[in-house]
Design a protein around this motif. Structure first.
Motif, PDB file in Angstrom:
ATOM      1  N   ILE A 234       0.853  -1.194   0.000  1.00  0.00           N
ATOM      2  CA  ILE A 234       0.000   0.000   0.000  1.00  0.00           C
ATOM      3  C   ILE A 234       0.885   1.240   0.000  1.00  0.00           C
ATOM      4  N   GLY A 235       0.631   2.152  -0.924  1.00  0.00           N
ATOM      5  CA  GLY A 235       1.418   3.380  -0.991  1.00  0.00           C
ATOM      6  C   GLY A 235       0.565   4.622  -1.172  1.00  0.00           C
ATOM      7  N   THR A 236      -0.191   4.655  -2.267  1.00  0.00           N
ATOM      8  CA  THR A 236      -0.949   5.859  -2.619  1.00  0.00           C
ATOM      9  C   THR A 236      -1.943   6.255  -1.525  1.00  0.00           C
ATOM     10  N   ALA A 237      -2.509   5.282  -0.819  1.00  0.00           N
ATOM     11  CA  ALA A 237      -3.490   5.602   0.227  1.00  0.00           C
ATOM     12  C   ALA A 237      -2.902   6.504   1.302  1.00  0.00           C
ATOM     13  N   LEU A 238      -1.611   6.358   1.582  1.00  0.00           N
ATOM     14  CA  LEU A 238      -0.973   7.228   2.569  1.00  0.00           C
ATOM     15  C   LEU A 238      -0.895   8.656   2.043  1.00  0.00           C
ATOM     16  N   ASN A 239      -0.563   8.788   0.762  1.00  0.00           N
ATOM     17  CA  ASN A 239      -0.419  10.122   0.183  1.00  0.00           C
ATOM     18  C   ASN A 239      -1.765  10.822   0.024  1.00  0.00           C
ATOM     19  N   THR A 240      -2.822  10.049  -0.246  1.00  0.00           N
ATOM     20  CA  THR A 240      -4.140  10.670  -0.354  1.00  0.00           C
ATOM     21  C   THR A 240      -4.679  11.066   1.017  1.00  0.00           C
ATOM     22  N   ALA A 241      -4.153  10.485   2.089  1.00  0.00           N
ATOM     23  CA  ALA A 241      -4.492  10.948   3.442  1.00  0.00           C
ATOM     24  C   ALA A 241      -3.663  12.171   3.813  1.00  0.00           C
ATOM     25  N   PHE A 242      -2.405  12.170   3.433  1.00  0.00           N
ATOM     26  CA  PHE A 242      -1.437  13.201   3.816  1.00  0.00           C
ATOM     27  C   PHE A 242      -1.693  14.540   3.102  1.00  0.00           C
ATOM     28  N   THR A 243      -1.834  14.492   1.796  1.00  0.00           N
ATOM     29  CA  THR A 243      -1.814  15.715   0.988  1.00  0.00           C
ATOM     30  C   THR A 243      -2.986  16.661   1.258  1.00  0.00           C
ATOM     31  N   PRO A 244      -4.242  16.187   1.369  1.00  0.00           N
ATOM     32  CA  PRO A 244      -5.340  17.132   1.640  1.00  0.00           C
ATOM     33  C   PRO A 244      -5.177  17.884   2.950  1.00  0.00           C
ATOM     34  N   VAL A 245      -4.581  17.233   3.960  1.00  0.00           N
ATOM     35  CA  VAL A 245      -4.372  17.908   5.235  1.00  0.00           C
ATOM     36  C   VAL A 245      -3.355  19.033   5.083  1.00  0.00           C
ATOM     37  N   VAL A 246      -2.300  18.792   4.326  1.00  0.00           N
ATOM     38  CA  VAL A 246      -1.312  19.851   4.068  1.00  0.00           C
ATOM     39  C   VAL A 246      -1.982  21.028   3.362  1.00  0.00           C
ATOM     40  N   ARG A 247      -2.784  20.715   2.334  1.00  0.00           N
ATOM     41  CA  ARG A 247      -3.476  21.784   1.596  1.00  0.00           C
ATOM     42  C   ARG A 247      -4.371  22.592   2.526  1.00  0.00           C
ATOM     43  N   GLN A 248      -5.129  21.879   3.362  1.00  0.00           N
ATOM     44  CA  GLN A 248      -6.061  22.562   4.258  1.00  0.00           C
ATOM     45  C   GLN A 248      -5.321  23.470   5.242  1.00  0.00           C
ATOM     46  N   ARG A 249      -4.260  22.957   5.844  1.00  0.00           N
ATOM     47  CA  ARG A 249      -3.542  23.753   6.847  1.00  0.00           C
ATOM     48  C   ARG A 249      -2.869  24.965   6.215  1.00  0.00           C
ATOM     49  N   LEU A 250      -2.331  24.808   5.025  1.00  0.00           N
ATOM     50  CA  LEU A 250      -1.708  25.957   4.354  1.00  0.00           C
ATOM     51  C   LEU A 250      -2.759  26.993   3.965  1.00  0.00           C
ATOM     52  N   ALA A 251      -3.942  26.528   3.560  1.00  0.00           N
ATOM     53  CA  ALA A 251      -5.012  27.464   3.219  1.00  0.00           C
ATOM     54  C   ALA A 251      -5.492  28.216   4.452  1.00  0.00           C
ATOM     55  N   GLU A 252      -5.521  27.544   5.598  1.00  0.00           N
ATOM     56  CA  GLU A 252      -5.971  28.176   6.836  1.00  0.00           C
ATOM     57  C   GLU A 252      -4.947  29.171   7.375  1.00  0.00           C
ATOM     58  N   ASP A 253      -3.688  28.958   7.055  1.00  0.00           N
ATOM     59  CA  ASP A 253      -2.629  29.834   7.575  1.00  0.00           C
ATOM     60  C   ASP A 253      -1.655  30.170   6.445  1.00  0.00           C
ATOM     61  N   PRO A 254      -2.089  30.978   5.474  1.00  0.00           N
ATOM     62  CA  PRO A 254      -1.261  31.240   4.290  1.00  0.00           C
ATOM     63  C   PRO A 254       0.040  31.955   4.602  1.00  0.00           C
ATOM     64  N   ALA A 255       0.130  32.611   5.742  1.00  0.00           N
ATOM     65  CA  ALA A 255       1.366  33.308   6.101  1.00  0.00           C
ATOM     66  C   ALA A 255       2.309  32.433   6.925  1.00  0.00           C
ATOM     67  N   GLY A 256       1.861  31.241   7.301  1.00  0.00           N
ATOM     68  CA  GLY A 256       2.671  30.375   8.145  1.00  0.00           C
ATOM     69  C   GLY A 256       3.912  29.864   7.426  1.00  0.00           C
ATOM     70  N   THR A 257       4.965  29.642   8.174  1.00  0.00           N
ATOM     71  CA  THR A 257       6.216  29.159   7.591  1.00  0.00           C
ATOM     72  C   THR A 257       6.781  27.925   8.292  1.00  0.00           C
ATOM     73  N   ASP A 258       6.181  27.504   9.401  1.00  0.00           N
ATOM     74  CA  ASP A 258       6.699  26.373  10.161  1.00  0.00           C
ATOM     75  C   ASP A 258       6.117  25.075   9.595  1.00  0.00           C
ATOM     76  N   PRO A 259       6.923  24.232   8.956  1.00  0.00           N
ATOM     77  CA  PRO A 259       6.376  23.016   8.347  1.00  0.00           C
ATOM     78  C   PRO A 259       5.773  22.050   9.358  1.00  0.00           C
ATOM     79  N   ARG A 260       6.172  22.154  10.616  1.00  0.00           N
ATOM     80  CA  ARG A 260       5.599  21.251  11.622  1.00  0.00           C
ATOM     81  C   ARG A 260       4.106  21.465  11.790  1.00  0.00           C
ATOM     82  N   LYS A 261       3.642  22.683  11.489  1.00  0.00           N
ATOM     83  CA  LYS A 261       2.230  23.003  11.666  1.00  0.00           C
ATOM     84  C   LYS A 261       1.348  22.215  10.703  1.00  0.00           C
ATOM     85  N   TYR A 262       1.884  21.869   9.530  1.00  0.00           N
ATOM     86  CA  TYR A 262       1.083  21.070   8.607  1.00  0.00           C
ATOM     87  C   TYR A 262       1.576  19.628   8.477  1.00  0.00           C
TER      88      TYR A 262
END
Length: 290
Positions: A234-262
């Protein structure tokens, strides 16, 4: 606990009539999420690094391999290291010294005679260096951006008689088979050929491996394991879980720079996915989770 050996995890899965989940690692967050999810499921697990992932890390195997070994050693469930979809023999040769106990040598796109010749050479090398070797017969489409194969395309299904000859001629320890799944699927709509899986399991004396399992629904995975599949990649299932969360967190905090936050919540999403899928795969062939 000590890093486990894939051959031992496979033997235990066969003896206990269950599947062995194997998840692809791209980043340290993947490895951490896989180990944490396997702990939640109470399941042994295989950490897999593909040749493509090595290429992503500049062609350097050791940094990610050593990180995975540390994650595996710290886990509360048995975890092994596997080098996946290796086409470069030099990379295969690097696997033993890098801490891997198993590898998958992929000559599946070559003409059959050349596939047999090269895979037999790879198996001979692997066995002389204490490694378990997996290979593939048939075509599991969707790798490297190629479209999924039609179920009626030549080579789109693994023939049981040919598979038995292939294992005998190459000496491989596990066989990835084409039974209806496809790499890189983001929807879980693939239907497995359960009758073919049963016939393959009867014909082939080594554990069967399913690649492209992210596109297979839970009930199909359970039925496939009941029919005779053992290792489930199993590989792609991990990325389809991971990527939307990154998108959402970056959209919620567009000025953020700390990668740990997403990265932290994205890693947590992968952990949940691993825990659920590991429980499905590690269920017994009677369909009861254990």
């Amino acid at each position: 606990m000590p890093v486990a050996r894939t051959a031992d995890l496979l033997a235990a899965a066969v003896a206990e009539g269950r599947g062995l989940p194997a998840f692809n690692v791209i980043t340290l967050e993947h490895a951490e999420a896989i180990a944490a999810g396997a702990e939640l499921a109470g399941s042994p697990v295989v950490l897999q690094i593909s040749q493509n992932a090595v290429a992503y890390h500049g062609g350097r195997l050791l940094p990610l391999a050593r990180a995975c070994a540390e994650v595996a050693a710290a886990a509360r469930v048995p975890v092994s290291l596997h080098l996946d979809h290796v086409e470069d023999f030099d990379l295969l040769r690097a696997s033993a010294a890098a801490g891997f106990s198993s590898a998958m040598y992929d000559a599946s796109t070559l003409p059959h005679a050349e596939n047999v010749k090269r895979t037999a050479e790879a198996a001979d090398w692997a066995h002389r260096h204490g490694l378990h070797l997996e290979a593939e017969l048939g075509r599991v489409g969707g790798k490297d951006g190629e479209p999924p194969l039609s179920p009626h395309a030549p080579g789109a299904r693994t023939d049981p008689a040919e598979a038995a000859r292939y294992v005998a001629e190459t000496g491989v320890d596990a066989l990835a088979v084409a039974v209806g799944s496809s790499h890189a699927m983001t929807t879980r709509t693939a239907l497995l050929d359960h009758d073919l899986i049963r016939r393959l399991a009867e014909a082939v004396p080594v554990p069967l491996v399913l690649h492209g399992s992210s596109g297979v629904a839970d009930d199909e995975l359970s039925a496939g394991i009941a029919a005779g599949l053992v290792k489930v990649n199993i590989g792609t299932a991990l990325n389809t879980a991971f990527t939307p969360v990154v998108r959402q967190r970056l959209a919620e905090d567009p000025a953020g720079t700390d990668p740990r936050k997403y990265l932290a919540p994205a890693r947590a999403a992968m952990t949940e996915t691993v825990a659920r899928l590991a429980a499905v795969v590690a269920g017994s062939r009677s369909g009861q989770l254990g």
